[in-house]
Scaffold this motif. Structure first.
Motif, PDB file in Angstrom:
ATOM      1  N   ALA A 217       0.695  -1.396  -0.192  1.00  0.00           N
ATOM      2  CA  ALA A 217       0.092   0.129   0.092  1.00  0.00           C
ATOM      3  C   ALA A 217       1.004   1.233   0.049  1.00  0.00           C
ATOM      4  N   LEU A 218       1.469   1.388   1.152  1.00  0.00           N
ATOM      5  CA  LEU A 218       2.714   2.507   1.314  1.00  0.00           C
ATOM      6  C   LEU A 218       3.557   1.915   1.981  1.00  0.00           C
ATOM      7  N   HIS A 219       4.773   1.408   1.366  1.00  0.00           N
ATOM      8  CA  HIS A 219       5.956   0.786   1.712  1.00  0.00           C
ATOM      9  C   HIS A 219       5.974  -0.767   2.098  1.00  0.00           C
ATOM     10  N   CYS A 220       4.895  -1.047   2.564  1.00  0.00           N
ATOM     11  CA  CYS A 220       4.465  -2.445   2.899  1.00  0.00           C
ATOM     12  C   CYS A 220       3.057  -2.713   2.764  1.00  0.00           C
ATOM     13  N   PRO A 221       2.674  -4.098   2.740  1.00  0.00           N
ATOM     14  CA  PRO A 221       1.196  -4.504   2.498  1.00  0.00           C
ATOM     15  C   PRO A 221       0.379  -4.139   3.790  1.00  0.00           C
ATOM     16  N   ARG A 222      -0.989  -3.775   3.477  1.00  0.00           N
ATOM     17  CA  ARG A 222      -1.802  -3.449   4.271  1.00  0.00           C
ATOM     18  C   ARG A 222      -1.626  -2.408   5.347  1.00  0.00           C
ATOM     19  N   GLN A 223      -0.683  -1.619   5.066  1.00  0.00           N
ATOM     20  CA  GLN A 223      -0.416  -0.427   6.095  1.00  0.00           C
ATOM     21  C   GLN A 223       0.060   0.800   5.153  1.00  0.00           C
ATOM     22  N   ALA A 224      -0.079   1.990   5.712  1.00  0.00           N
ATOM     23  CA  ALA A 224       0.224   3.223   5.184  1.00  0.00           C
ATOM     24  C   ALA A 224       1.655   3.373   5.974  1.00  0.00           C
ATOM     25  N   TYR A 225       2.553   2.998   5.610  1.00  0.00           N
ATOM     26  CA  TYR A 225       3.837   3.054   6.424  1.00  0.00           C
ATOM     27  C   TYR A 225       4.570   4.405   5.925  1.00  0.00           C
ATOM     28  N   ILE A 226       5.021   5.289   6.657  1.00  0.00           N
ATOM     29  CA  ILE A 226       5.143   6.742   5.780  1.00  0.00           C
ATOM     30  C   ILE A 226       6.381   7.156   6.720  1.00  0.00           C
ATOM     31  N   THR A 227       7.271   7.590   5.727  1.00  0.00           N
ATOM     32  CA  THR A 227       8.711   8.369   6.466  1.00  0.00           C
ATOM     33  C   THR A 227       8.347   9.894   6.416  1.00  0.00           C
ATOM     34  N   VAL A 228       8.258  10.458   7.461  1.00  0.00           N
ATOM     35  CA  VAL A 228       8.099  11.988   7.503  1.00  0.00           C
ATOM     36  C   VAL A 228       9.169  12.839   6.954  1.00  0.00           C
TER      37      VAL A 228
ATOM     38  N   VAL B  13      21.022   7.108   5.060  1.00  0.00           N
ATOM     39  CA  VAL B  13      19.797   8.027   5.008  1.00  0.00           C
ATOM     40  C   VAL B  13      20.703   9.487   5.002  1.00  0.00           C
ATOM     41  N   PRO B  14      21.715   9.665   5.837  1.00  0.00           N
ATOM     42  CA  PRO B  14      22.335  10.922   5.859  1.00  0.00           C
ATOM     43  C   PRO B  14      22.809  11.395   4.515  1.00  0.00           C
ATOM     44  N   ASP B  15      23.517  10.483   3.730  1.00  0.00           N
ATOM     45  CA  ASP B  15      24.013  10.918   2.381  1.00  0.00           C
ATOM     46  C   ASP B  15      23.074  10.953   1.212  1.00  0.00           C
ATOM     47  N   LEU B  16      21.710  10.670   1.542  1.00  0.00           N
ATOM     48  CA  LEU B  16      20.890  10.793   0.416  1.00  0.00           C
ATOM     49  C   LEU B  16      19.877  12.086   0.227  1.00  0.00           C
ATOM     50  N   PRO B  17      19.707  12.524  -0.626  1.00  0.00           N
ATOM     51  CA  PRO B  17      19.186  13.754  -0.892  1.00  0.00           C
ATOM     52  C   PRO B  17      17.421  13.511  -0.413  1.00  0.00           C
ATOM     53  N   GLY B  18      17.249  13.269   0.687  1.00  0.00           N
ATOM     54  CA  GLY B  18      16.001  13.098   1.189  1.00  0.00           C
ATOM     55  C   GLY B  18      15.330  14.540   1.697  1.00  0.00           C
ATOM     56  N   ARG B  19      14.120  14.391   1.979  1.00  0.00           N
ATOM     57  CA  ARG B  19      13.499  15.692   2.414  1.00  0.00           C
ATOM     58  C   ARG B  19      12.233  15.240   3.388  1.00  0.00           C
ATOM     59  N   ARG B  20      11.560  16.414   3.825  1.00  0.00           N
ATOM     60  CA  ARG B  20      10.586  16.107   4.590  1.00  0.00           C
ATOM     61  C   ARG B  20       9.147  16.200   4.012  1.00  0.00           C
ATOM     62  N   LYS B  21       8.320  15.557   4.083  1.00  0.00           N
ATOM     63  CA  LYS B  21       6.930  15.514   3.460  1.00  0.00           C
ATOM     64  C   LYS B  21       5.899  16.615   4.426  1.00  0.00           C
ATOM     65  N   GLY B  22       5.187  17.173   3.766  1.00  0.00           N
ATOM     66  CA  GLY B  22       4.387  18.058   4.136  1.00  0.00           C
ATOM     67  C   GLY B  22       3.156  17.391   4.989  1.00  0.00           C
ATOM     68  N   VAL B  23       2.512  18.098   5.962  1.00  0.00           N
ATOM     69  CA  VAL B  23       1.520  17.445   6.696  1.00  0.00           C
ATOM     70  C   VAL B  23       0.390  17.062   5.488  1.00  0.00           C
ATOM     71  N   ASP B  24       0.070  18.109   5.038  1.00  0.00           N
ATOM     72  CA  ASP B  24      -1.148  17.714   3.865  1.00  0.00           C
ATOM     73  C   ASP B  24      -0.867  16.751   2.713  1.00  0.00           C
ATOM     74  N   GLU B  25       0.092  16.487   2.340  1.00  0.00           N
ATOM     75  CA  GLU B  25       0.885  15.745   1.684  1.00  0.00           C
ATOM     76  C   GLU B  25       0.801  14.326   2.260  1.00  0.00           C
ATOM     77  N   ILE B  26       1.322  14.260   3.549  1.00  0.00           N
ATOM     78  CA  ILE B  26       1.015  12.576   3.953  1.00  0.00           C
ATOM     79  C   ILE B  26      -0.566  12.504   4.147  1.00  0.00           C
ATOM     80  N   VAL B  27      -1.425  13.352   4.559  1.00  0.00           N
ATOM     81  CA  VAL B  27      -2.685  13.108   4.830  1.00  0.00           C
ATOM     82  C   VAL B  27      -3.441  12.628   3.318  1.00  0.00           C
ATOM     83  N   ARG B  28      -2.888  13.262   2.257  1.00  0.00           N
ATOM     84  CA  ARG B  28      -3.269  12.817   1.000  1.00  0.00           C
ATOM     85  C   ARG B  28      -2.803  11.326   0.587  1.00  0.00           C
ATOM     86  N   MET B  29      -1.642  11.071   1.025  1.00  0.00           N
ATOM     87  CA  MET B  29      -1.102   9.898   0.726  1.00  0.00           C
ATOM     88  C   MET B  29      -1.877   8.825   1.456  1.00  0.00           C
ATOM     89  N   VAL B  30      -2.294   8.866   2.502  1.00  0.00           N
ATOM     90  CA  VAL B  30      -3.134   7.893   3.262  1.00  0.00           C
ATOM     91  C   VAL B  30      -4.357   7.917   2.663  1.00  0.00           C
TER      92      VAL B  30
END
Length: 329
Positions: A95-106, A119-136
């Motif tokens: 579903a998100l990252h694994c089956p039957r769960q919305a598993y989200i990295t903020v 992770v510290p060497d990757l170009p990661g970013r922070r997801k917005g609250v509204d973005e996370i709500v839309r993902m779920v």
């Protein structure tokens, strides 16, 4: 080959070679942890069983050079080929990252540099609250829970405050929420006050001395205190902690820390090392070691009256990356 030994063999190898029909819809990619930045992974369930209903599953990275193969026959039907054995089953869509769960990295970035984590060497970013709500919202009709994890983008205190905002925004879905972040002293109480169902604070290493080598600047003892405080709030068996197998600890070290955690009502999750970052040259733990530890873990959990099969969220509900007593054997 019985399932438990087959899964241990896959965990030892860490990857599968994917062939057959197109499988893009079954491939998941991680934004955090040691699998971040890799080509992706997939989930396989033998016989088409659904683990959320008590079945079994495994997760493996995708590597064209792996000695283990998954052949996708189409429509999710697949065969797992391990050491001459053929196991029929199904690929499970994440579903998100694994089956039957919305598993989200903020926050897919981190100011700390644990030696096993890229992770510290990757170009990661922070997801917005509204973005996370839309993902779920996009997967709400096919998940049983929401799981939140995060790096530390600027400070432990600021990350906690932001995750609390995220959790507040997700309460309206009416699904159990699990949270796994680096805790401060008040983190358990604040998460509990928001109605979080389960927490997972990871002590990562089997001993505080090894933790200090692996995670400079962080506190093993502080995490241990947060775990103890969490049991009083969330209840026995609703608090979890990852302990990595393969950092240089002994089996006796792992048995002691599992006993310690179980005694206070915390379920230890034994996570085989994924070689990455500064530990990229380390071997993955051998299947026979994982099987021996699985037996020890099962006895410890049984004596403590702790059952990972009751998990609602996070790793203990998924079971793809670990051997899980009660689920795998």
């Amino acid at each position: 080959m019985e399932w438990i030994r087959l899964k241990a063999r896959v965990l030892e190898t860490g990857s599968v070679r994917l062939s057959g029909e197109p499988s893009d819809e079954y491939v998941s990619r991680s934004a955090a942890g040691p699998s971040a930045g890799t080509p992706g992974s997939l989930f396989f369930s033998p016989g088409g069983s659904r683990p959320s209903g008590g079945g079994r599953r495994l997760r493996a990275g995708i590597d064209d050079d792996s000695p283990i193969e998954i052949v996708h026959r189409g429509g999710g039907a697949a065969d797992l080929l391990v050491d001459g054995e053929v196991v029929a089953g199904r690929l499970e869509p994440a579903a998100l990252h694994c089956p039957r769960q919305a598993y989200i990295t903020v926050s897919g970035t981190c100011i700390f540099r644990c030696r096993y984590c890229p992770v510290p060497d990757l170009p990661g970013r922070r997801k917005g609250v509204d973005e996370i709500v839309r993902m779920v919202e996009s997967v709400a009709d096919r998940v049983d829970g929401i799981s939140i994890t995060s790096g530390v983008a600027s400070s432990i205190k600021e990350e906690e405050a932001y995750v609390l905002e995220v959790v507040s925004a997700l309460r309206s879905f009416g699904l159990p929420i699990g949270v796994s972040i680096y805790p401060g002293p008040e983190t358990p109480a604040r998460l509990h006050a928001l109605g979080v169902a389960e927490v997972k604070f990871n002590i990562e290493a089997a001993t505080p001395e090894l933790f200090r080598k692996m995670c400079p600047g962080l506190s093993w003892e502080g995490i241990r205190e947060s775990l103890s405080a969490s049991v009083a709030l969330f209840g026995r068996g609703r608090v979890y902690s990852n302990v990595i197998v393969g950092l240089g600890e002994t089996d006796d070290d792992l048995e002691r820390v599992m006993e310690d955690l179980a005694a206070i009502g915390v379920i230890p999750v034994l996570r085989p090392l994924t070689p990455a970052a500064a530990l990229a040259d380390r071997p993955r733990p051998a299947a026979e070691r994982l099987l021996a530890l699985f037996e020890i873990q099962g006895r410890i959990l049984h004596r403590a009256g702790l059952d990972p099969c009751r998990a609602l969220t996070m790793c203990a509900a998924c079971t793809g990356c670990d051997l899980t007593p009660g689920r795998d054997g």
